[in-house]
Design a protein around this motif. Structure first.
Motif, short mmCIF file in Angstrom:
data_model
loop_
_atom_site.label_atom_id
_atom_site.label_comp_id
_atom_site.label_asym_id
_atom_site.label_seq_id
_atom_site.Cartn_x
_atom_site.Cartn_y
_atom_site.Cartn_z
N ILE A 185 -51.62 -24.68 55.85
CA ILE A 185 -51.11 -25.99 55.49
C ILE A 185 -49.59 -25.95 55.54
N GLY A 186 -48.99 -27.14 55.69
CA GLY A 186 -47.53 -27.24 55.73
C GLY A 186 -47.01 -27.98 54.52
N ILE A 187 -45.92 -27.48 53.96
CA ILE A 187 -45.33 -28.06 52.76
C ILE A 187 -43.84 -28.26 52.95
N SER A 188 -43.34 -29.42 52.54
CA SER A 188 -41.91 -29.69 52.45
C SER A 188 -41.57 -29.96 50.99
N ALA A 189 -40.44 -29.45 50.53
CA ALA A 189 -40.04 -29.68 49.14
C ALA A 189 -38.52 -29.86 49.07
N ARG A 190 -38.10 -30.69 48.14
CA ARG A 190 -36.68 -30.93 47.89
C ARG A 190 -36.43 -30.92 46.39
N GLY A 191 -35.24 -30.50 46.01
CA GLY A 191 -34.88 -30.48 44.60
C GLY A 191 -33.40 -30.22 44.43
N THR A 192 -32.92 -30.34 43.22
CA THR A 192 -31.51 -30.08 42.91
C THR A 192 -31.42 -29.29 41.61
N LEU A 193 -30.59 -28.27 41.64
CA LEU A 193 -30.30 -27.51 40.42
C LEU A 193 -28.80 -27.48 40.21
N HIS A 194 -28.40 -27.18 38.97
CA HIS A 194 -26.98 -26.99 38.66
C HIS A 194 -26.77 -25.51 38.35
N ARG A 195 -25.96 -24.87 39.17
CA ARG A 195 -25.82 -23.42 39.06
C ARG A 195 -25.18 -23.01 37.73
N SER A 196 -24.38 -23.90 37.13
CA SER A 196 -23.77 -23.57 35.84
C SER A 196 -24.82 -23.42 34.75
N ASP A 197 -26.00 -24.05 34.91
CA ASP A 197 -27.08 -23.89 33.94
C ASP A 197 -27.56 -22.44 33.87
N HIS A 198 -27.30 -21.69 34.95
CA HIS A 198 -27.71 -20.29 35.01
C HIS A 198 -26.53 -19.34 34.82
N THR B 178 -44.05 -32.67 49.57
CA THR B 178 -44.86 -33.43 50.53
C THR B 178 -45.82 -32.49 51.24
N TYR B 179 -47.09 -32.86 51.23
CA TYR B 179 -48.11 -32.13 51.97
C TYR B 179 -48.09 -32.64 53.40
N GLU B 180 -47.76 -31.77 54.35
CA GLU B 180 -47.56 -32.19 55.73
C GLU B 180 -48.84 -32.12 56.57
N GLY B 181 -49.89 -31.52 56.03
CA GLY B 181 -51.15 -31.44 56.75
C GLY B 181 -51.68 -30.03 56.80
N GLY B 182 -52.89 -29.89 57.30
CA GLY B 182 -53.51 -28.58 57.42
C GLY B 182 -54.34 -28.50 58.69
N ARG B 183 -54.46 -27.29 59.23
CA ARG B 183 -55.25 -27.11 60.44
C ARG B 183 -55.54 -25.63 60.66
N PHE C 290 -55.66 -38.96 59.45
CA PHE C 290 -54.93 -38.94 58.19
C PHE C 290 -55.68 -38.30 57.03
N VAL C 291 -56.94 -37.99 57.21
CA VAL C 291 -57.68 -37.32 56.14
C VAL C 291 -57.79 -35.85 56.50
N ALA C 292 -57.06 -35.01 55.77
CA ALA C 292 -57.07 -33.57 56.07
C ALA C 292 -58.36 -32.95 55.60
N PRO C 293 -58.76 -31.81 56.19
CA PRO C 293 -59.93 -31.10 55.70
C PRO C 293 -59.75 -30.73 54.23
N VAL C 294 -60.79 -30.90 53.45
CA VAL C 294 -60.70 -30.63 52.03
C VAL C 294 -61.49 -29.38 51.70
N ALA D 18 -48.36 -22.16 54.70
CA ALA D 18 -49.07 -21.26 53.80
C ALA D 18 -50.46 -21.01 54.35
N ILE D 19 -50.85 -19.75 54.34
CA ILE D 19 -52.13 -19.33 54.92
C ILE D 19 -53.21 -19.28 53.84
N ARG D 20 -54.32 -19.97 54.09
CA ARG D 20 -55.44 -19.95 53.14
C ARG D 20 -56.10 -18.57 53.16
N GLN D 21 -56.30 -18.03 51.98
CA GLN D 21 -56.88 -16.69 51.86
C GLN D 21 -58.42 -16.78 51.82
#
Length: 200
Positions: free
Chosen positions: A157-170, A141-146, A17-21, A193-196
């Protein structure tokens, strides 16, 4: 013996559970072969329509040890929209919706991350779509790295993200008033995402 087993178990759990830092912030680039940006929009008050964008790029700076995140930029090619229905996709590319001829990209940028747990946080940024920029917060959410076990052996590393927008705002108001097409757009974002290489 029981104490030895307990110590061994603790070490194993810690390793899982402790990812490389990293010793310092590092730049990451979204892997174009492992990225999905999807969306859900309610239709006719009956069911959600699921769609996605097939062409996405982006980068950011991240320090796993401190959870500091900055310089986030994600660019979506709007004409890459796909909902598995050709006529609908062409309508989405037109002026009623994404207007891809005038606005070929939409961009999310952010420099403020708020940790909410060891592997979770809120990313406060801005979405520019149809020439209008509005705040957008993503639950991340940070899903881990390897290190990859094949290919060039890069670290990702792996990333999951969720969100909501209202299209009328745009300014995307087509079919909002009569609720034929929902105003709220639920975002589903998954990527590696690939570490550079570290700069000198």
């Amino acid at each position: 013996m029981r104490r030895i087993c307990a110590v061994f178990a603790a070490v194993v759990v810690g390793a899982l559970f402790v990812a490389p830092v990293s010793a310092e912030p590092r730049e990451y680039e979204i892997d174009p072969e492992h990225v999905s940006v999807g969306f859900l929009v309610h239709h006719l008050g009956l069911a959600d329509t699921l769609g996605m964008f097939r062409e996405v790029s982006g980068s950011f700076t991240y320090d796993r040890e401190t959870q500091e995140l900055s310089d986030v930029k994600i660019v979506v090619q709007t004409d890459s929209v796909f909902t598995n229905h050709e006529a609908r996709d062409e309508h989405l590319r037109g002026p009623d919706f994404l207007n891809v001829k005038e606005y070929p990209t939409m961009t999310f940028t952010a420099d403020e991350a708020e940790p909410t747990g060891d592997n979770t946080g809120k990313l406060h940024g801005e979405l520019t779509m149809l020439g209008t920029t509005k705040p957008l917060t993503l639950d991340v959410t940070y899903e881990g790295g390897r290190k990859y076990p094949f290919g060039d052996g890069h670290y990702a590393i792996g990333i999951s993200a969720r969100g909501t927008l209202h299209r009328s705002d745009h300014g995307m108001t087509y079919a909002v008033e009569d609720d034929l097409v929902g105003d709220a757009v639920k975002l589903i974002i998954e990527f590696e995402a690939i570490r550079q290489p570290a700069s000198d």
